[in-house]
Design a protein around this motif. Structure first.
Motif, short mmCIF file in Angstrom:
data_model
loop_
_atom_site.label_atom_id
_atom_site.label_comp_id
_atom_site.label_asym_id
_atom_site.label_seq_id
_atom_site.Cartn_x
_atom_site.Cartn_y
_atom_site.Cartn_z
N GLN A 222 0.83 -1.20 0.00
CA GLN A 222 0.00 0.00 0.00
C GLN A 222 0.87 1.26 0.00
OE1 GLN A 222 -3.03 -1.20 -1.04
NE2 GLN A 222 -3.95 0.29 0.33
N GLY A 223 2.04 1.17 0.58
CA GLY A 223 2.93 2.32 0.67
C GLY A 223 3.71 2.60 -0.59
N GLY A 224 3.46 1.83 -1.64
CA GLY A 224 4.12 2.10 -2.91
C GLY A 224 4.98 0.96 -3.41
N ARG A 225 4.95 -0.18 -2.78
CA ARG A 225 5.73 -1.35 -3.19
C ARG A 225 7.22 -1.08 -3.05
NH1 ARG A 225 2.24 -4.78 -6.64
NH2 ARG A 225 0.31 -3.68 -7.08
N GLY A 226 8.02 -2.16 -3.20
CA GLY A 226 9.45 -2.01 -3.09
C GLY A 226 9.90 -1.55 -1.72
N ARG A 227 9.14 -1.91 -0.67
CA ARG A 227 9.42 -1.42 0.68
C ARG A 227 9.47 -2.58 1.67
NH1 ARG A 227 5.36 0.91 2.92
NH2 ARG A 227 6.55 2.19 4.37
N VAL A 228 10.02 -2.29 2.85
CA VAL A 228 9.98 -3.20 3.98
C VAL A 228 9.07 -2.59 5.04
CG1 VAL A 228 11.31 -4.34 5.80
CG2 VAL A 228 12.32 -3.99 3.54
N ALA A 229 8.11 -3.35 5.54
CA ALA A 229 7.21 -2.86 6.58
C ALA A 229 7.18 -3.88 7.72
CB ALA A 229 5.81 -2.63 6.04
N CYS A 230 7.25 -3.39 8.95
CA CYS A 230 7.21 -4.25 10.13
C CYS A 230 5.83 -4.18 10.79
CB CYS A 230 8.28 -3.82 11.13
SG CYS A 230 9.97 -4.02 10.54
N PHE A 231 5.42 -5.29 11.33
CA PHE A 231 4.13 -5.37 12.01
C PHE A 231 4.15 -4.57 13.29
CE2 PHE A 231 1.35 -7.33 15.16
CZ PHE A 231 0.16 -7.36 14.47
N ASP A 232 3.01 -3.94 13.61
CA ASP A 232 2.82 -3.33 14.92
C ASP A 232 1.38 -3.53 15.36
OD1 ASP A 232 1.14 -1.15 14.05
OD2 ASP A 232 2.94 -0.16 13.31
N SER A 233 1.09 -3.25 16.60
CA SER A 233 -0.24 -3.52 17.15
C SER A 233 -1.32 -2.71 16.44
CB SER A 233 -0.27 -3.23 18.65
OG SER A 233 0.12 -1.89 18.90
N GLY A 234 -0.94 -1.53 15.91
CA GLY A 234 -1.92 -0.72 15.19
C GLY A 234 -2.45 -1.43 13.97
N LEU A 235 -1.61 -2.25 13.34
CA LEU A 235 -2.06 -3.01 12.17
C LEU A 235 -3.16 -3.99 12.55
CD1 LEU A 235 1.24 -3.86 10.25
CD2 LEU A 235 -0.57 -2.31 9.54
N MET A 236 -3.04 -4.60 13.73
CA MET A 236 -4.07 -5.54 14.16
C MET A 236 -5.39 -4.83 14.42
SD MET A 236 -4.72 -8.65 14.46
CE MET A 236 -3.10 -9.42 14.46
N LYS A 237 -5.32 -3.61 14.99
CA LYS A 237 -6.55 -2.83 15.18
C LYS A 237 -7.19 -2.52 13.83
CE LYS A 237 -5.01 -0.59 19.47
NZ LYS A 237 -4.62 0.70 20.11
N GLU A 238 -6.35 -2.14 12.86
CA GLU A 238 -6.87 -1.86 11.53
C GLU A 238 -7.48 -3.10 10.91
OE1 GLU A 238 -3.77 -0.20 9.16
OE2 GLU A 238 -3.44 1.51 10.49
N GLU A 239 -6.85 -4.26 11.15
CA GLU A 239 -7.38 -5.51 10.59
C GLU A 239 -8.73 -5.83 11.19
OE1 GLU A 239 -7.50 -9.08 8.31
OE2 GLU A 239 -6.57 -7.10 8.11
N ARG A 240 -8.90 -5.63 12.51
CA ARG A 240 -10.20 -5.88 13.13
C ARG A 240 -11.26 -4.92 12.58
NH1 ARG A 240 -7.09 -7.08 17.96
NH2 ARG A 240 -7.13 -4.89 18.57
N TYR A 241 -10.86 -3.66 12.36
CA TYR A 241 -11.79 -2.68 11.78
C TYR A 241 -12.16 -3.10 10.36
CZ TYR A 241 -13.43 1.68 9.65
OH TYR A 241 -14.17 2.63 8.97
N ARG A 242 -11.17 -3.56 9.60
CA ARG A 242 -11.41 -3.98 8.22
C ARG A 242 -12.42 -5.13 8.18
NH1 ARG A 242 -10.50 -7.71 4.68
NH2 ARG A 242 -9.47 -9.05 6.20
N ARG A 243 -12.24 -6.09 9.07
CA ARG A 243 -13.15 -7.25 9.09
C ARG A 243 -14.56 -6.83 9.49
NH1 ARG A 243 -9.22 -11.80 12.00
NH2 ARG A 243 -7.71 -11.95 10.28
N GLN A 244 -14.66 -5.88 10.42
CA GLN A 244 -15.97 -5.40 10.83
C GLN A 244 -16.67 -4.67 9.68
OE1 GLN A 244 -15.91 -2.97 14.33
NE2 GLN A 244 -18.11 -2.64 14.35
N ILE A 245 -15.92 -3.80 8.98
CA ILE A 245 -16.48 -3.08 7.84
C ILE A 245 -16.88 -4.06 6.75
CG2 ILE A 245 -15.92 -1.51 5.94
CD1 ILE A 245 -16.57 -0.06 8.49
#
Length: 496
Positions: A222-245
């Motif tokens: 999502q950030g433009g490809r060709g990148r390294v991204a590390c997991f954080d707890s905020g991602l899990m909150k976003e994932e729960r929101y995504r599933r709810q939506i």
């Protein structure tokens, strides 16, 4: 005695090959010395030749066993660990990480690999995969790297683990992967994205840890490809929101909570309304009006995008049937366009509503063309043959390849609003917009300036040579019931 020796030898070979457990040994080579003593005592000079045969047979048996063991662990194409072995090893390191050294999981996905494979052929695709396997094996060790399937790879890092360390290692791998691959004179850069999660901090279950790394990988893309991204707890909150939506959107489609609004597009020569862009809106009973920017990406990540797209297409066709002389454009997701039944769905909607295909256009982005270049041209030509218009949206925001305009049946070029709105302060943007307009007219395409919000924007779009314009300066998106009164079915509408 000789007969007894031959029988013993044959029996040994049979047991070593098919039932080594009956000999009480793990490797035939260890049994040979004991058997040699027996034969030396019983046969004298004949024993020497027999011993050599036994030693040779045991060595060959050992070699074949080792080859079989390696083949069971290694992916035959890339020469790194196969999926089953990598996941077993990851499981073991996750268990160790609970009391010992942490382990980081890096999930690597090749960007636009399918497009390369389709365009250049499977031999080229295999060469790319081999190259990735070679780079990963060299950078992190064959025992730490694996191919999970297709163009998805992974590797592990044990010991000191932190976000900065993982980002450094991930970027080093991306840089190593970025070397060009050349096959039969064709050369292409390998681009990849990496998502990282580590245990025990993020999770101690293998499947959940992989889910965390996949979420981080999605963030990297999502950030433009060709990148390294590390997991954080905020991602899990976003994932729960995504599933709810996602759950609520599924119900919204069934409960008709969605609405279609239409934004007019004006000709800049006569001021008349030439067409409309259909924009989906979600009026949530609790959350209120939800922006498409919030729920469309969620729908695209699930199977809902096809259902949502089908609903939008049917509703727009039903509305457009009442507006003769107005073409209505519908934004189509790349996922929807790739679906096997998309063309049949379009035909059914047109037939059921009585809408003429000349009244409908689909809007696609440059990303749609780039991601699936080989297959999309044929899909678009089939739609064009029906009489459906093909519009290229947000031109200038991405790759802006001129070959798209040559190779694809594009009718209308819509210039990205970011270029249009910055013309007043950016000379380069004025040059770009003017060049796109001239190119479009030279190819007999209409050119629409998006994002016209001020009189200055309108003046500059006219000066650049754009044939049409769209934006709040003319009108905001409106409900279908308001279109007839506003448009007057061809009446001249001048900009205020």
């Amino acid at each position: 005695m000789l007969a007894l020796g031959l029988i013993s030898t044959s029996l040994f070979w049979y047991l070593a090959d098919f039932h080594p457990e009956l000999l009480g040994i793990s490797d035939a080579e260890w049994f040979a010395p004991a058997l040699m003593l027996v034969f030396m005592a019983g046969f004298g000079g004949y024993a020497n030749g027999l011993i050599r045969e036994l030693r040779s047979h045991a060595t060959e048996h050992h070699r074949k066993s080792e080859e079989a063991r390696l083949l069971a662990r290694i992916d035959p194409l890339t020469k790194i660990l196969n999926r089953a072995t990598f996941l077993d090893d990851l499981n073991a390191k996750i268990r160790t990480a609970q009391t010992g050294a942490p382990v980081a999981l890096f999930v690597v996905d090749l960007d636009r690999f399918k497009a390369m494979n389709d365009i250049f052929g499977h031999a080229f695709g295999d060469a790319v995969l081999k190259r990735v396997g070679h780079v990963l094996g060299r950078e992190v060790g064959v025992e730490n790297a694996g191919r999970l399937g297709g163009d998805e790879f992974a590797f592990m890092l044990t010991g000191a683990v932190s976000q900065s360390i993982c980002e450094t290692v991930g970027n080093r791998v991306l840089e190593a992967l970025n070397e060009a691959v050349t096959v039969s004179g064709r050369s292409v850069q390998i681009e990849a994205s990496i998502g990282v999660a580590w245990s025990p901090e993020h999770d101690i279950d293998r499947l959940d840890l992989m889910g965390c790394a996949d979420l981080a990988l999605y963030l990297a893309k999502q950030g433009g490809r060709g990148r390294v991204a590390c997991f954080d707890s905020g991602l899990m909150k976003e994932e729960r929101y995504r599933r709810q939506i996602e759950r609520e959107l599924r119900g919204a489609i069934l409960m008709n909570e969605l609405e279609i609004h239409y934004q007019p597009i004006h000709g800049l020569t006569d001021g008349r309304i030439s067409s409309l862009e259909a924009l989906v809106r979600w009026r949530h009973p609790v959350r209120g009006l939800i922006s498409p920017a919030d729920f469309i990406p969620i729908a695209e990540r699930s199977s809902l995008i096809e259902k949502l797209g089908d609903w939008v297409f049917a509703r727009v066709c039903a509305d457009a049937a009442h507006w003769p002389g107005l073409k209505v454009s519908i934004n189509v997701s790349p996922v929807q366009l790739k679906a096997r039944g998309f063309l049949d769905m379009v035909k059914k909607c047109l037939l059921a509503t009585g809408c003429s295909p000349q009244n409908i256009a689909i809007e696609i982005t440059e990303g749609v063309i780039m991601d699936e270049m080989a297959g999309q041209a044929e899909h678009l030509r089939e739609l064009r043959a029906l009489g459906i218009g093909i519009w290229l949206d947000d031109f200038g925001s991405g790759y802006s390849g001129l070959s798209y305009l040559r190779d694809f049946p594009i009718d209308v070029i819509k210039i990205d609003k970011g270029l249009v709105q910055d013309m007043a302060s950016n000379h380069a943007n004025r040059v770009f917009v003017s060049a796109i307009a001239q190119l479009g007219h030279g190819l007999d395409r209409q050119v629409v300036a998006e994002g016209i919000e001020t009189e200055a924007d309108l003046t500059l779009a006219r000066a650049a040579g754009c044939s049409h314009a769209q934006g709040y300066h003319f009108a905001r998106p409106m409900a279908a019931k308001d279109i007839a009164a506003y448009a007057g079915f061809g009446a001249s509408i001048r900009a205020a």
